[in-house]
Motif scaffolding. Structure first.
Motif, mmCIF file in Angstrom:
data_model
loop_
_atom_site.group_PDB
_atom_site.id
_atom_site.type_symbol
_atom_site.label_atom_id
_atom_site.label_comp_id
_atom_site.label_asym_id
_atom_site.label_seq_id
_atom_site.Cartn_x
_atom_site.Cartn_y
_atom_site.Cartn_z
ATOM 1 N N TYR A 79 12.306 21.190 51.429
ATOM 2 C CA TYR A 79 11.459 20.238 51.973
ATOM 3 C C TYR A 79 11.963 19.532 53.406
ATOM 4 C CZ TYR A 79 8.319 15.998 52.377
ATOM 5 O OH TYR A 79 7.453 15.273 52.662
ATOM 6 N N LEU A 110 11.432 21.972 56.236
ATOM 7 C CA LEU A 110 10.209 21.840 56.678
ATOM 8 C C LEU A 110 9.730 20.455 57.751
ATOM 9 C CD1 LEU A 110 7.145 22.887 56.428
ATOM 10 C CD2 LEU A 110 6.872 21.657 54.436
ATOM 11 N N TYR A 127 -0.497 23.415 58.415
ATOM 12 C CA TYR A 127 0.409 23.972 57.484
ATOM 13 C C TYR A 127 -0.176 25.416 56.769
ATOM 14 C CZ TYR A 127 2.925 24.243 52.865
ATOM 15 O OH TYR A 127 3.557 24.619 51.824
ATOM 16 N N PRO A 132 6.004 27.882 55.809
ATOM 17 C CA PRO A 132 7.414 28.081 55.011
ATOM 18 C C PRO A 132 7.205 28.949 53.916
ATOM 19 C CG PRO A 132 6.316 26.088 54.498
ATOM 20 C CD PRO A 132 5.285 26.742 55.473
ATOM 21 N N THR A 137 11.439 20.911 60.984
ATOM 22 C CA THR A 137 10.663 21.687 61.756
ATOM 23 C C THR A 137 9.485 21.085 62.471
ATOM 24 O OG1 THR A 137 11.425 23.447 60.429
ATOM 25 C CG2 THR A 137 9.498 24.152 62.007
#
Length: 181
Positions: free
Chosen positions: A148, A151, A168, A142, A154
């Motif tokens: 947030y 994210l 991440y 991201p 997703t």
């Protein structure tokens, strides 16, 4: 004349044992225990397993490098989903998702009515799953202005499509050119 012993000397003062006042202590526990239980529930909900590993996804799935050489069982690509929330002046970023696969063109998923298009992203992830049924790793990167909630949605969508290792990736550094006078 002898005086009898004084009666004061023979008197023993017996008093019942002092009972502690437990009411303030009980009141304290009645406040602390529900608060601690509430904190435990909140921290369980807020914890999400993010995998902060680095390296090639094919190496990780094959078991890592062996004797300095990389051992790959199959040709497993590294797939990255980039989440963007704003558009820059150069037009390189746009609000939405960008899916990067090696040896393929970038796949863009824009906004629909001002919201992220999770339905189209789900279709793209299902197509990736069909092309690579053994793929377990996927990376989510991201940008710093992404919320947030976006994210997390997703990451949840990746888990629903059976990607067990979601990595991440830190947002990429963006440099801006300044005008020299």
């Amino acid at each position: 004349m002898a005086h009898p012993p004084s009666t004061r000397r023979d008197q023993h003062h017996f008093s019942p044992p002092k009972v502690s006042d437990l009411v303030p202590l009980m009141n304290l526990f009645l406040i602390i225990i529900p608060f601690l239980l509430l904190m435990m529930v909140v921290t369980q909900i807020a914890m999400i397993a993010l995998n902060f590993t680095h390296g090639n996804a094919a190496e990780k799935q094959a078991g890592g490098p062996l004797n300095g050489t990389s051992v790959t069982q199959k040709n497993i690509p590294e797939i990255t989903i980039i989440i963007m929330a704003s558009q820059d002046s150069l037009g390189t970023t746009f609000p939405g998702f960008e899916i990067r696969e090696p040896e393929k063109t970038k796949d863009n998923v824009g906004l629909v009515n001002g919201y992220y298009d999770y339905v189209k992203l789900d279709e793209k992830l299902k197509a990736i799953r069909q092309r690579y049924p053994d793929l377990q790793d996927i990376s989510v990167a991201p940008y710093d202005d992404v919320l947030y909630d976006t994210l997390i949605k997703t990451i949840d969508l990746c888990r629903e499509n059976n990607f067990s290792n979601i990595h991440y990736k830190a947002p990429q550094v963006r440099y801006f050119a300044r005008e020299v006078k």
